[in-house]
Scaffold this active site. Structure first.
Site, short mmCIF file in Angstrom:
data_model
loop_
_atom_site.label_atom_id
_atom_site.label_comp_id
_atom_site.label_asym_id
_atom_site.label_seq_id
_atom_site.Cartn_x
_atom_site.Cartn_y
_atom_site.Cartn_z
N CYS A 99 0.81 -1.43 -0.06
CA CYS A 99 0.11 -0.01 -0.04
C CYS A 99 0.87 1.34 0.12
O CYS A 99 1.63 1.58 -0.99
CB CYS A 99 -1.03 0.09 1.22
SG CYS A 99 -2.56 0.99 0.93
N HIS A 141 -3.46 -5.47 0.08
CA HIS A 141 -2.85 -6.17 1.25
C HIS A 141 -3.06 -7.51 1.18
O HIS A 141 -3.97 -8.27 1.93
CB HIS A 141 -3.80 -5.45 2.27
CG HIS A 141 -3.54 -3.91 2.62
ND1 HIS A 141 -2.68 -3.67 3.57
CD2 HIS A 141 -4.40 -2.90 2.26
CE1 HIS A 141 -2.80 -2.15 3.59
NE2 HIS A 141 -3.70 -1.79 2.93
N GLU A 192 -1.59 -9.36 3.05
CA GLU A 192 -1.41 -10.11 4.39
C GLU A 192 -2.83 -10.61 4.87
O GLU A 192 -2.92 -11.30 5.60
CB GLU A 192 -0.84 -9.43 5.39
CG GLU A 192 -1.40 -7.81 5.79
CD GLU A 192 -1.36 -6.88 4.98
OE1 GLU A 192 -1.77 -5.62 5.27
OE2 GLU A 192 -0.97 -6.81 3.74
#
Length: 547
Positions: free
Chosen positions: A380, A519, A521
């Site tokens: 990001c 993102h 993750e």
């Protein structure tokens, strides 16, 4: 119709209700049941989207664009079930819905009260999707006795009364403090917590007792007697070396058996714990170690980057190495040489964030990784800073920066390589945003598709040229600089389906340098590590073997 488990907490907060809920979900799955986990938060924010990471930790984003509590990340990581907007609600959202209905005249002129209007709204939320799974696990945030949580406790009490007998049970998590002076565990706080719960009409069926010391059988019997639960429903919960031991630990303690007994499900299907045995084997028997520097701006609170920390662990499991993540404040690099702090690390990760503070330090971290050939993953804002670094130091745009920082300063200081995203396509319709819009819920949120360049590193990592990842941002790299940056070696290797928005950049010729606008993750799991994190840790492992 689903069976409901309501998970509440007492004595003190932060005992691990979310982890216990997630572990129970994994255990029920291991016995062949389908589950959905949900979170009811008493705070008055509509959602945590506008809350500081120092206040609340990270914001977990779902595929359908909800900004939620970080516990939903635990739920997904342990069960693999993708969370939805209907899996998270706050007091703010409940009251907002009630007031909106009142303004529209939906209550036919009646006086609006907590009971029944607020509690009915909560009950309606609980009933969503009740025919989709075998078990719904519903965690109530906060602790029993909190004034803001009372409507939720009353709602789940009513909900259980409304359902057929045996369809709902209550699991209560408490603390057994150990007094070193007397050398004993004290059960009285647990007794008082259960007394408080029973005073509002809820009797726990299962007690989970957090303790730093072994709980003697006589103490378990005492708790069972005074809290009116079965002795085998008093479940010890001890500190663990890793959160991923929780399913196995709770299984050994009998949590899943106690829950199924409370529902009178007998005989219960035998559990298959092989998934979690493999997870623990990979964690406890690594074949090496890598050091990863996380250069961020919220490093004082590790929960601000919870999913990133867990995704790195998953990447380590995929490569049979232990990942030693070390947190470094990006602001340090604004006055000090990054080399003094980053020397000796095998990889560098720069995560997301908002605002200008620490961004020059992130840019210098990206420059250090690029020039030294160290694996770099920018997420990001971390991607945006890597692009600005390339614009300044490779493309000759000396004053390259972001509109975000110009807006904060109130005047133009930079050539905006990163700009405020004013419109984009979501599904089949166009979304438009202005700088003056409300902050909450106005970002580019949720899952979006991206097309990857054939033959690029990311296409090789993903094994496909079409991906879908979750986003949470309102600023975007401007594609008008693409040709100039690609001429300097920064490849735009992933773009939106319409080609207007950059999703991934990578440096050609670098051992491993990738920035992503999304993102990754948020989609990583211990039994299914995200391919980007698995590849990133693999690159770090290769560096460690050269040292």
């Amino acid at each position: 119709m689903a069976r409901y488990v309501f998970i509440t907490g007492g004595v003190v907060s932060s005992l691990g209700k979310g982890l216990a809920s997630a572990a129970l979900g994994a255990l029920l799955q291991a016995r062949g049941f389908s589950v959905r986990l949900r979170k009811l938060d008493p705070y008055l924010n509509v959602d945590p989207g506008t809350m500081s990471p120092f206040e609340h930790g990270e914001v977990f984003v779902t595929d359908d664009g909800a900004e939620t509590d970080l516990d939903l990340g635990h739920y997904e990581r342990f069960t693999g079930v993708s969370a939805r907007k209907t899996d998270s609600v706050s007091s703010g959202r409940i009251y907002s819905n009630v007031l909106e209905k009142e303004r529209k005249g939906a209550y036919l002129g009646k006086t609006i009260q907590v009971i029944p209007h607020v509690t009915n709204e909560i009950k309606d939320f609980l009933a969503v999707g009740e025919d989709e799974v075998d078990f719904q696990l519903c965690e109530i945030g906060g602790t029993v006795g909190d004034i803001e949580g009372l409507p939720f406790f009353e709602a789940i009490r009513q909900f259980a009364q409304d359902r057929p007998r045996g369809q709902c049970i209550f699991m209560h998590l408490t603390l057994l403090p150990y007094l070193a002076a007397s050398g004993e565990l004290k059960t009285k706080p647990t007794q008082h917590s259960v007394k408080e719960l029973r005073a509002i009409g809820i009797a726990p069926d299962v007690l989970v007792c957090r303790s730093e010391q072994p709980i003697p059988e006589k103490e378990r019997a005492k708790i069972a007697l005074f809290c009116n639960v079965r002795p085998d429903a008093v479940i010890p919960a001890y500190d663990l070396s890793t959160i991923y031991e929780a399913p196995l630990a709770y299984h050994r303690a009998g949590l899943d058996r106690a829950v199924l007994d409370a529902f009178q499900i007998s005989p219960a299907p035998r559990p298959d714990m092989s998934r979690w045995e493999d997870v623990m084997d990979r964690i406890t028997r690594p074949e090496g170690e890598v050091r990863v520097a996380i250069v961020g701006k919220y490093v004082q609170l590790e929960d601000a980057y919870k999913s990133i920390a867990e995704a790195l662990t998953h990447g380590g499991m995929a490569n049979r190495v232990k990942v030693r993540a070390e947190w470094i404040d990006a602001e340090i690099f604004e006055t000090e040489d990054p080399g003094a702090h980053l020397q000796g690390f095998h990889a560098i990760l720069v995560p997301g964030g908002f605002g200008e503070r620490g961004t020059e330090g992130k840019i210098r971290a990206a420059q250090f990784a690029r020039e030294r050939g160290i694996p770099y993953l920018g997420i990001c804002l971390g991607m945006q800073m890597a692009v600005i670094e390339a614009a300044r130091n490779l493309a000759g745009i000396a004053d390259a920066g972001s509109e975000e920082f110009d807006h904060e300063a109130g005047k133009k200081r930079f050539t905006p390589v990163v700009y405020h995203l004013k419109e984009w396509v979501q599904g089949t319709h166009k979304v438009e945003r202005k700088v003056s819009d409300d902050k909450g819920g106005t970002m580019r949120l949720g899952a979006y598709s991206a097309h990857l360049t054939e033959g690029s590193r990311v296409a090789e990592i993903y094994g496909t040229t079409r991906i879908e990842e979750r986003h949470r941002h309102r600023y975007e790299v401007d594609m008008k600089w693409r040709d100039q940056l690609e001429a300097c070696g920064l490849l735009f290797s992933g773009v939106s389906p319409d080609g207007r928005l950059p999703e991934i950049v990578e440096h050609k010729g670098h051992p491993w340098f990738i920035g992503v606008q999304f993102h990754p993750e948020l989609k990583s799991k211990p039994f299914a590590p995200h391919p980007l994190f698995a590849s990133f840790v693999k690159a770090a492992k290769e560096v460690s073997l050269l040292v």
